[in-house]
Design an enzyme around this catalytic site. Structure first.
Site, mmCIF file in Angstrom:
data_model
loop_
_atom_site.group_PDB
_atom_site.id
_atom_site.type_symbol
_atom_site.label_atom_id
_atom_site.label_comp_id
_atom_site.label_asym_id
_atom_site.label_seq_id
_atom_site.Cartn_x
_atom_site.Cartn_y
_atom_site.Cartn_z
ATOM 1 N N GLY A 235 0.817 -1.239 -0.043
ATOM 2 C CA GLY A 235 -0.076 -0.093 -0.056
ATOM 3 C C GLY A 235 0.930 1.316 0.000
ATOM 4 O O GLY A 235 2.030 1.067 0.206
ATOM 5 N N GLY B 277 0.762 5.726 1.054
ATOM 6 C CA GLY B 277 -0.200 6.716 1.952
ATOM 7 C C GLY B 277 0.847 7.813 2.078
ATOM 8 O O GLY B 277 1.803 8.253 1.124
ATOM 9 N N GLY B 278 0.356 8.656 2.938
ATOM 10 C CA GLY B 278 1.087 10.034 2.802
ATOM 11 C C GLY B 278 2.327 10.030 3.559
ATOM 12 O O GLY B 278 3.190 11.002 3.152
ATOM 13 N N GLY C 130 4.581 7.441 2.530
ATOM 14 C CA GLY C 130 5.346 6.630 1.884
ATOM 15 C C GLY C 130 4.808 5.251 1.560
ATOM 16 O O GLY C 130 3.459 4.867 1.871
ATOM 17 N N LYS D 38 8.065 -0.019 5.670
ATOM 18 C CA LYS D 38 7.656 1.229 5.277
ATOM 19 C C LYS D 38 8.749 2.194 4.901
ATOM 20 O O LYS D 38 9.824 2.371 5.620
ATOM 21 C CB LYS D 38 6.976 1.897 6.342
ATOM 22 N N ASP E 67 -2.941 8.770 15.656
ATOM 23 C CA ASP E 67 -3.260 8.640 14.344
ATOM 24 C C ASP E 67 -4.076 7.337 14.311
ATOM 25 O O ASP E 67 -3.915 6.494 13.455
ATOM 26 C CB ASP E 67 -1.936 8.508 13.270
#
Length: 674
Positions: free
Chosen positions: A358, A360-361, A363, A380, A475
């Site tokens: 996946g 996202g914001g 990386g 990540k 988060d």
């Protein structure tokens, strides 16, 4: 006739004495040289091998196993009804064979318990004995001697290789490093519990002195004269009239161990019988190490190396550039937590798109497998171009790597290379929760699975109150709740997490998080607290029950804010109409109402009115009643007091089709300092 009977009796006695399974005539005494015909109750993944070897747990991750003598022992009265002594004696031979040399999972324990049912016990550091809610309760009535191969700060363990005496809790009342007294050398010698070698443990309780004595030694040694532990305990205040005796064990993640019992002797009224070690079942063969090459082979290899050294040297220089990393002196102390870029590159097949899980914001995330241990990981890959705050950031990453909870994704370590930072996590095979809530390509989760995912609350309670520091996640959202192989929810992505000491206020400099999960006071003050985490958890609970995002940009204006939308149904007395229609009413009504109301309460606009995560857990576990949710819409987070319009204007047009991005980046974290 009498002569024949005497001969027959002699044959029976001779047969029993030579049998590997021999019992005394007394009810509360037995000795097992192997367990082929043992009167044992097995639980979890425990099994008995064909040669009589008892295996409590294997290399399966996060599993438990138990084995108890099937019949309860009388710790209350003798057969004549008179009060009996609580003294007992037991000894057993065990072996803990690690998955990797000297790097095993969690340990095992001998236990005296009022029950043989440990189905609700937790793996990992709980050794298959307790779980988070019942650890430390006097109602357990359990005495245990633990053989622990992992240091757990929450239990104040002295090290990762110790023996401890536990009463109703895994916080030992006394413990000592695993050693034994060598009569020949006249000194204590260390024993590595996860060496894979058989060892023998003796446990003796003297009621007159109210003393538990524990002694450890290699299996083929006689009992040392000096005890390892001598602990004062009044058993009459702990154990009940009839108790079971046996063993529990647990594995962890990412590494585990095979836990074996080779033989066991127990006596309620005297000294436990000794073992004939030579008659105990053998352990399975270990992996064979490659033999060292002979002299001729070594000579040939040297000659070949001389011929190839120039070519290899040139290739090495080229490859060094490919795997070059950033390493600074201050990182030396973080050695075990730093992964080499070369290993991560190979594990992810060069960070190819086919390994992509996946993006996202912060990386991209890649799936990988460390070949040396067959460990599955998620990597990540984050960009950073600032050195400011990097030392503090890595220090916090290493601290977060010490978190241990079944509902948290384990952060294993990090790597730095040029303008990139790599965070290494456990791999969760079923991905993130939001994919099941919003992806048309995946089946919708049933209510049983969704309600079990509430276990994330237990992980959040651990972060807020039960670890050595307070961890503010900052988060919490459905895309950061990952599902393991059994669809248990685990809170992950600690990229925005912040640490502070218990009883102190964190110092934050800017707002971070994800639109829809941000508490109203956070948008005004920028100060994150446990209350702001609770607010985000409330939004997550509503999201899970309703199958809707906290903020929907599609649809009518009155349906934009999920909290307002659910509250309106509650005000009308039809709160169940807010449930996810894909469930088609297949849920437990009381559980659905509980989740929806609790989500509203956690989303209260006033931080002081929100419950703590401990109160949330008590409500979810049925140990406390849910407070009434007020009908006053102004007391909850409405569109106006949330200032949502300020955020909606800045969102990308594709926001309605995917998970909301977090409102910060690793780069900004590093520039502001953490």
């Amino acid at each position: 006739m009498a002569t024949v009977l005497r001969s027959l009796c002699c044959l029976i006695i001779l047969h029993v004495s030579n049998s590997p399974l021999a019992f005394s005539q007394e009810e509360n005494q037995f000795v097992y040289h192997g367990f082929s015909q043992a009167n044992l109750h097995l639980g979890g993944i425990a099994e008995i091998h064909r040669n009589g070897l008892l295996q409590l747990t294997n290399l399966s991750k996060e599993r438990t196993g138990s084995a108890f003598y099937r019949f309860p022992l009388n710790f209350n009265t003798t057969s004549s009804g008179a009060i009996s002594s609580l003294s007992f004696s037991t000894t057993f031979v065990f072996a803990m064979v690690p998955q990797e040399p000297n790097m095993g999972g969690h340990g095992m324990a001998f236990a005296i318990s009022p029950s043989m049912d440990f189905a609700h016990a937790t793996s990992n550091q709980y050794l298959g004995l307790f779980n988070l809610p019942n650890n430390g309760l006097a109602a357990n009535h359990i005495l245990a001697i633990e053989l622990d191969s992992v240091k757990n700060p929450e239990f104040e363990d002295i090290d990762g290789n110790h023996v401890g005496v536990d009463v109703n809790s895994l916080k030992s009342i006394q413990s000592a490093p695993a050693t034994y007294l060598s009569d020949k050398e006249g000194r204590n010698i260390s024993l590595e519990l996860v060496s894979g070698n058989p060892m023998q443990l003796w446990i003796d309780y003297d009621e007159a002195e109210k003393l538990v004595n524990v002694t450890l030694a290699p299996a083929r040694m006689s009992k040392p004269n000096r005890t390892l532990l001598s602990t004062p305990i009044n058993l009459s205040q702990i154990i009940l009239g009839h108790m079971y005796v046996g063993f529990t064990s647990a594995t962890g993640y990412p590494l585990a161990s095979d836990h074996y019992i080779l033989g066991w002797s127990f006596n309620r009224s005297g000294q436990a019988q000794s073992f004939d070690v030579s008659s105990l079942p053998r352990l399975p063969p270990r992996r064979k190490r490659k033999e060292k090459p002979g002299l001729m082979t070594i000579t040939s290899l040297i000659l070949a190396a001389v011929v190839l050294v120039t070519i290899i040297g040139a290739a090495y220089i080229i490859r060094r550039k490919k795997y070059e990393e950033i390493r600074e002196d201050w990182e030396m102390e973080y050695g075990p937590h730093r992964f080499s870029y070369k290993n991560l590159y190979k594990a992810t097949k060069g960070f190819k798109d086919e390994q992509l899980l996946g993006a996202g914001g912060f990386g991209k995330v890649y799936r990988g497998v460390i070949s040396s241990s067959n460990l599955q990981i998620a990597v990540k890959k984050v960009s950073h171009d600032s050195k400011q705050g990097m030392k503090e950031f890595v220090a916090e990453i290493i601290s977060l790597g010490r978190l241990r909870h079944r509902n948290l994704v384990q952060l294993l370590g990090y790597c730095r290379r040029r303008g990139e930072l790599f965070l290494v996590y456990d791999y969760m095979p079923n991905g993130s929760l939001d994919k099941f809530l919003y992806s048309n390509g995946r089946p919708s989760l049933n209510w049983l699975t969704r309600f079990r995912i509430r276990g994330v609350a237990s992980g959040l309670l651990y972060l807020h109150e039960e670890w050595e520091q307070v961890v503010l996640h900052r988060d919490i959202k459905a895309s950061n709740v990952l599902l393991d192989a059994e669809y248990n929810g685990r809170l992950g992505d600690f990229g925005l997490a912040r640490l502070c000491d218990h009883g102190t206020d964190p110092h934050t400099t800017h707002v971070v998080g994800t639109v829809g999960y941000l508490a109203p006071e956070l948008t005004r003050t920028g100060k994150a607290t446990t209350c702001t985490d609770v607010f985000a958890f409330g939004a997550f609970m509503l999201e899970m029950a309703c199958g809707r995002r906290p903020i929907e940009l599609q649809g009518q204006p009155e349906n934009v804010i999920l909290v307002d939308w659910v509250f309106e149904y509650w005000r009308k007395g039809a709160i169940l109409d807010a449930s996810d229609p894909r469930l088609e009413g297949n849920y437990v009504v009381e559980e659905m109402i509980l989740v929806l109301k609790l989500g509203l309460l956690c989303s209260h606009a006033n931080p002081a009115a929100r419950p703590s995560m401990r109160q949330v857990m008590q409500v979810l576990d049925g140990d406390a009643n849910l407070p009434d949710v007020p009908y006053d819409t102004a007391s909850l987070c409405t569109f106006s007091n949330y200032n949502a319009s300020d955020f909606l204007l800045s969102l990308p047009s594709s926001f309605g089709q995917r998970s909301a991005p977090s409102m910060s980046s690793t780069d900004s974290i590093l520039k502001e300092g953490r």
